[in-house]
Motif scaffolding. Sequence first.
Motif: not given
Length: 317
Positions: A110-114
Amino acid sequence: MDLDLRHLRMVCAIADTGSVTRAAARLGLSQPAMTNQLRKVEAIVGGELFVRSHAGVEPTPLGRQVVARARIVLSELDTLFGDLRDAGETAGLQLGCIHLACVAGVVDRVAEELPGRPISLRIEPSAVLLAEGLAHGRLDAALMGMIEGFDVPMTAPVVTRTLIPRHPIFVALSAGHRLAGQAEIDLAHLRGERWISPPGAEDGSLAALRASCRAAGFEPDVRYDAPSGAGRPLVAAGHGVRLVDPTWPAAEGTVVRPLAGEPQVARLVVAWRRDRLSHDAAAAVYRGLARAFIDHVEDNPVFSAWWHAHPEAHPLL
């Protein structure tokens, strides 16, 4: 006595679950305390709010009016505090997840996407607890599992999108179990076994287990209550069997096998508060959760074979 927010949440919980007992569990109250509070609310509004039915309890005409108005008040309150909170692209993301194998990769994916958005993670055994966290504003988004036939109701401003439309639930046995060598297990052959209760039983998982076993001709002997991974040593020692998320690799001393005919089926849903996440941010969370799940498909070779044979179950990225 005047009505307050906890009374409104109480009547909505009873309406959502169809049961005073399940509503009490959802809100962390005892059943007698819930019943006592309900009687006080009924005295204030001047009439009975719920009546017993063959399926549990259902609202009376007065009850339907009270529940409808309570939902409006609670929705407006949640929106108020959501609007007061910084909803910018750098605001922290409060993320929830049921106890799946993919929790190890959820934060990173999720951190990669945000990028640049701090992420916290709360892991719960039950979709009901995650739904409560979303409803009360303690969570912004969550990955939830729902057993077929036992959906957890959501109310505005929470919205949902299906991640995995269906997947089978497997069973974990001791490596020394008499059925451990079989490629799949007929549920009827587990008659007489001691069972470990599914975690988060208030979301319908225990009721679904009982229903499946009864359909197979027996009543399960649910002997142990062990949250999430705490049941693994019991299985390894041969004290019981339990249902498991199929992506979990078999723990030492255990085997994980599919159930013949897929008597237990679940789906995964991404839920989020639309007053906390923009359309683009919600889509990014969805992509991150999908990739985290896919990362762990190969952890269990038995489920991997099922997964590759069922492309219709794959998330839409």
